[in-house]
Structure formats: C-alpha cells, structure tokens
Scaffold this motif. Structure first.
Motif, mmCIF file in Angstrom:
data_model
loop_
_atom_site.group_PDB
_atom_site.id
_atom_site.type_symbol
_atom_site.label_atom_id
_atom_site.label_comp_id
_atom_site.label_asym_id
_atom_site.label_seq_id
_atom_site.Cartn_x
_atom_site.Cartn_y
_atom_site.Cartn_z
ATOM 1 N N MET A 109 0.835 -1.202 0.000
ATOM 2 C CA MET A 109 0.000 0.000 0.000
ATOM 3 C C MET A 109 0.870 1.253 0.000
ATOM 4 O O MET A 109 1.771 1.401 0.822
ATOM 5 C CB MET A 109 -0.930 0.015 1.211
ATOM 6 C CG MET A 109 -1.964 -1.089 1.220
ATOM 7 S SD MET A 109 -3.032 -1.119 -0.257
ATOM 8 C CE MET A 109 -3.857 0.474 -0.123
ATOM 9 N N GLY A 110 0.603 2.136 -0.939
ATOM 10 C CA GLY A 110 1.345 3.382 -1.040
ATOM 11 C C GLY A 110 1.480 3.826 -2.481
ATOM 12 O O GLY A 110 0.933 3.210 -3.398
ATOM 13 N N VAL A 122 8.093 2.397 -2.942
ATOM 14 C CA VAL A 122 6.719 2.543 -2.462
ATOM 15 C C VAL A 122 6.733 3.450 -1.235
ATOM 16 O O VAL A 122 7.404 3.161 -0.243
ATOM 17 C CB VAL A 122 6.097 1.180 -2.104
ATOM 18 C CG1 VAL A 122 4.659 1.368 -1.620
ATOM 19 C CG2 VAL A 122 6.135 0.236 -3.307
ATOM 20 N N THR A 123 5.984 4.545 -1.318
ATOM 21 C CA THR A 123 5.904 5.500 -0.219
ATOM 22 C C THR A 123 4.520 5.402 0.419
ATOM 23 O O THR A 123 3.505 5.647 -0.245
ATOM 24 C CB THR A 123 6.145 6.936 -0.713
ATOM 25 O OG1 THR A 123 7.402 6.990 -1.394
ATOM 26 C CG2 THR A 123 6.154 7.914 0.448
ATOM 27 N N LYS A 128 6.825 7.103 4.630
ATOM 28 C CA LYS A 128 7.933 6.154 4.720
ATOM 29 C C LYS A 128 8.110 5.437 3.381
ATOM 30 O O LYS A 128 7.149 4.886 2.832
ATOM 31 C CB LYS A 128 7.671 5.136 5.828
ATOM 32 C CG LYS A 128 8.803 4.125 6.007
ATOM 33 C CD LYS A 128 8.444 3.077 7.065
ATOM 34 C CE LYS A 128 9.538 2.025 7.165
ATOM 35 N NZ LYS A 128 9.181 0.964 8.147
ATOM 36 N N ALA A 129 9.328 5.446 2.867
ATOM 37 C CA ALA A 129 9.605 4.835 1.559
ATOM 38 C C ALA A 129 10.383 3.536 1.717
ATOM 39 O O ALA A 129 11.317 3.450 2.526
ATOM 40 C CB ALA A 129 10.377 5.808 0.679
ATOM 41 N N THR A 130 9.973 2.535 0.952
ATOM 42 C CA THR A 130 10.707 1.270 0.894
ATOM 43 C C THR A 130 10.972 0.935 -0.565
ATOM 44 O O THR A 130 10.189 1.301 -1.446
ATOM 45 C CB THR A 130 9.907 0.120 1.544
ATOM 46 O OG1 THR A 130 8.611 0.040 0.920
ATOM 47 C CG2 THR A 130 9.740 0.340 3.031
ATOM 48 N N VAL A 131 12.070 0.256 -0.810
ATOM 49 C CA VAL A 131 12.449 -0.111 -2.178
ATOM 50 C C VAL A 131 12.348 -1.621 -2.346
ATOM 51 O O VAL A 131 12.850 -2.386 -1.507
ATOM 52 C CB VAL A 131 13.876 0.376 -2.508
ATOM 53 C CG1 VAL A 131 14.281 -0.087 -3.914
ATOM 54 C CG2 VAL A 131 13.950 1.894 -2.417
ATOM 55 N N HIS A 132 11.698 -2.036 -3.415
ATOM 56 C CA HIS A 132 11.513 -3.453 -3.711
ATOM 57 C C HIS A 132 12.093 -3.755 -5.089
ATOM 58 O O HIS A 132 11.988 -2.938 -6.007
ATOM 59 C CB HIS A 132 10.026 -3.805 -3.689
ATOM 60 C CG HIS A 132 9.344 -3.430 -2.401
ATOM 61 N ND1 HIS A 132 9.205 -4.296 -1.347
ATOM 62 C CD2 HIS A 132 8.776 -2.258 -2.007
ATOM 63 C CE1 HIS A 132 8.576 -3.681 -0.356
ATOM 64 N NE2 HIS A 132 8.305 -2.447 -0.742
#
Length: 468
Positions: A109-110, A122-123, A128-132
């Motif tokens: 989700m984001g 994905v923010t 909060k940002a995560t990288v996939h």
C-alpha cells in the motif's frame, strides 16, 4: 523484498495482470495507493452501474401501471441511493483483496514509482519509503478525469465523476459537459431521479464515437425524457451565482448563459503518467500516453505498461486483456508458458454505455466501413418488432448490423436498447471466428429473446426479413 513481477496499480488491468503472473509461477506484488480494484471497482464501472440500476428501478415504479401494478407515490432517498452504490463498490474491492490472498500476491500500500532498473519505490501514507526489487515492472496506473483549462474541477461548482457519485444531496439542476459514456450515464441517472439536466456537447452529435444512427436515437429518447441537449456548443466559463453556477455557453448562434446547481465535467480522461519515474528512466510517451510494443513493453527492457495509460480504448476489459497478454509474453520468454500469446485486435473491442436505453457496439460504423472502401449491406431491426421487448415494455431502440457485400464478412454491430450490453458478445466472437452472415442465420437463436434481434437484423440486410 525481491519479486519476479511488481505491478503498480490494482485496477482491472493491474490486479488481473498480477493474478495471471502468480498463476504462471512468478513471485508477484501489486502496489496500490488507495483501494484494491482501482477506479473501475471503486469509482467507475461498478458503483455507477449500481446508481443506474436504482434509476431504472425508480423508472419502473413511475410506469408500474403499464404492467398492471399500482404503486403509491415512490420517493427517492438520495442518501440511501449513494450508500447502496458505495456498498456495492466496497464489496467488490474486498473481493479483490480475497483474490490477492488466494493467489499469494503481496499487496504494497502506497504510491509506487520506478526508482531504477529493476527497482520500485513505495511511499506509504506516513511518508515512509521502501524499495523493492523486481525483474519485471508493469505500470498500470490508469487515468483520471480530464480537466479543460476553462473548466477546472473544484469539487463544488464544477465536479468530476467521483464527486458526482457521492454528492451529499441531489441537485435540482445540472449541466453535463460532454456526452461520452460518463456524461450520458450520469445524465440519465440524475434526470430519472428528477434533476433538470442539460447536456452540452462540443461535437455535432451526442455519443460521438458511436454510429450516427445510435446518436440520433439516443438524442430522440433523451429529449423525450426531458433532458435538454445542446450540440455544437461549448462551456466557455463557469462562475458561482448564489447557491449555484452560471455557465457561459458558446453556440453556433451566439453566447448564452445557463444557470444550474452544479456543472459536471465529463470531457474524457487523462492518463496518470506523472510522478511514477517515467522521465528518470527515459520511458517514451506520446500525446500523454506511454509508448509500448504489441506485448506492452516500453522502450526500456523489463518495464511494461497496460490499460488507460497506453494507446487504445480506455476500457476495463481492454486493460484486463492487455495485462494477460503482457504477462503471458513475459512467461513465454522465460519458458514458463507454452506459446506466445495472441495480440489484441483493437478493431474487435466491444464498447458499452450503460445509460437507458443501453448502447453496445463493436467493429466498423457504417460510415467508417464505407470510408475503408467496403461495399456494405446494412440491416436494422427495431425492438418494437421484438416479442420479448414488447412483453418487457422495452421497445425503444434497434439492432444495426453491417456486412461486407462481397464476402459476407461481419464488419460491425451497433445496438441501442434494454440490456444490449449483454448481447454484443455474439458479434465479438463471430468476428473473431471470421463468421459470415450465412453461418449466423444457420445458427438457431432462442425465442423469445432480445438477442434474436441480431439474427433478425441480418435477415433484413440480406432481404430475408421474416418478422419485419
């Protein structure tokens, strides 16, 4: 997390692509910033059909005496109407959640964007940002209501389709700008519930992508319903006036001012191609759409795009099929699928408009067929001659078929009438199978049905009419 496939967007293109990817053995994730199912399930196809069904039921109550039934004074509870529509949408969105779990697809989700080759950032709502990581990234971010420079959607005086689905109270009057599917569907819904509706269309006829005979028939029916229609007209400016608005409308005979409670802008859609990493990755776009090949790969290997953000018809069923073709092509290249998928024939895409009466069409219009060099045979069968339509009290409209006179090829079908969106698939399948008129006539159609009117229209085209 590392995935084989990440899909950005969970509309009818995105979630279908994700499911097919999972079925073919790919570790898959889908990114969604709002609600699973995208615009179609939450703010488009599904909730609008719920609204239109309410309008149809209300229309039945107004004409119940025609069926031998007396009903007291039926009233519209507008708040309850909107609540039912939202409930239907929520149920369908939960259904997509179930499908994600069933197919072991991770939902991220984001807001998603391509950060680098093979990377999706994905923010979430908290920033909060995560990288996939993903070997394959499919963009399926859909579209939004298009805004004209002089018709900005402010959510109060000028609304878009999203606001039109959740208005706190029913307006007494409404100006609908644009007469495509969105415009004529909302025009029917609000007019049936008692709102005074005026449609303003820039082009010479309403539903301008349809066959000219369809446009003429719908205009005649809408005027009979009390909907005012202005073609060859444009809204030049809108200003607040008391509790409503004043709209300056340019016509062929001069400028006039219309007053209404609200203006609905239904002038098409714009693809969501901003802030998803296209520029940084050098992904090509043209006229606001992402450029792709026949298997939906962009000019950057490993990145694909499907649905409303690429050229072609902006329709849910088109997006779904594009997603399947895209994923199957990826799987074929990775030896996870036995054959290369067949590409989509965009000349055989059914279009459906769910106003009342409904409109359904596929293939060439009569004008387009002649311009393409075909000598044509045309047949029209009115529903007024259909036993099932008469029994149902739904005699408005007709079926129109177009055939190539030389070889008997089925070039197109155009319908306006009750439930015709359920009938158009016969033409789509027949055209796919390259069926001729004779094969259709040799196929027995059930009686009494409205679908047999397709066969009746073909009989008219070839001078063999039985029921007309």
């Amino acid at each position: 997390m590392a995935y084989d496939v990440i899909v950005i967007g969970s509309g009818p293109g995105g979630y279908v692509a994700a499911i097919r990817a999972s079925q073919l053995g790919f570790k898959t994730a889908v990114v969604e910033r709002e609600s699973l199912g995208g615009i179609c399930l939450n703010w488009g196809c599904i909730p609008t059909k719920a609204l239109l069904k309410t309008a149809q039921v209300f229309e039945y109550t107004q004409h119940s005496k025609d069926y031998g039934i007396t009903i007291g004074d039926a009233k519209v509870d507008f708040e309850a109407v909107i609540k039912r529509s939202r409930g239907v949408a929520d149920k369908m969105s939960r259904g997509v959640q179930f499908l994600m779990k069933k197919n072991k697809i991770d939902v991220l989700m984001g807001d998603g964007k391509v950060k680098a080759k093979g990377q999706v950032e994905v923010t979430d709502k908290d920033g909060k940002a995560t990288v996939h990581e993903a070997k394959h990234i499919i963009l399926a971010t859909g579209a939004r209501a298009r805004e004209l420079p002089n018709l900005k959607i402010d959510g109060k005086n000028v609304i878009g389709y999203r606001q039109a689905m959740v208005l706190p109270q029913q307006p007494k009057s409404m100006i609908v700008v644009g007469s495509g599917a969105i415009g004529v569907e909302f025009a029917y819904f609000y007019a049936t519930l008692g709102t005074k509706v005026t449609i303003v269309e820039f082009l010479p006829r309403i539903v301008p992508v349809e066959d000219e005979d369809i446009s003429k028939e719908l205009e005649k029916i809408y005027k009979k319903k009390g909907i005012e229609i202005m073609t060859n007209a444009s809204v030049e400016a809108v200003e607040a006036a008391g509790n409503g608005v004043k709209a300056k409308v340019k016509t062929q005979t001069g400028e006039i001012t219309l007053e209404a409670d609200v203006v609905l802008s239904a002038v098409g859609i714009a693809a969501n191609i901003e802030n998803i990493g296209l520029e940084a990755m050098g992904i090509k776009t043209d006229k606001g759409r992402v450029v792709v090949d026949k298997y939906y790969q962009t000019n950057v290997p490993g990145i694909y795009a499907i649905g409303d953000m690429v050229p072609g018809q902006a329709l849910a069923h088109v997006a779904s099929k594009e997603g399947i073709v895209c994923v199957e092509a990826i799987a074929y290249n990775e030896k996870k699928y036995a054959h290369k998928p067949e590409t989509i024939d965009y000349m055989n895409i059914p279009g459906c408009t769910y106003c009342a009466p409904e409109i359904a069409s596929v293939g060439y219009t009569e004008k387009a067929a002649k311009e393409a060099g075909y000598e044509v045979k045309v047949g029209k069968f009115p529903f007024s001659a259909s036993g099932k339509a008469s029994a149902a009290g739904a005699t408005e409209g007709f079926v129109k078929v177009i055939f190539d006179a030389k070889y008997g090829e089925w070039l197109g079908t155009h319908m306006i009438g009750a439930n015709v969106t359920e009938i158009i698939a016969e033409t789509v399948v027949a055209r796919k199978l390259e069926t001729t008129y004779q094969e259709v006539l040799d196929s027995i159609h059930p009686h009494p049905t409205m679908s047999e009117s397709v066969k009746d229209a073909i009989e008219v085209a070839y001078g063999e009419a039985i029921h007309l």
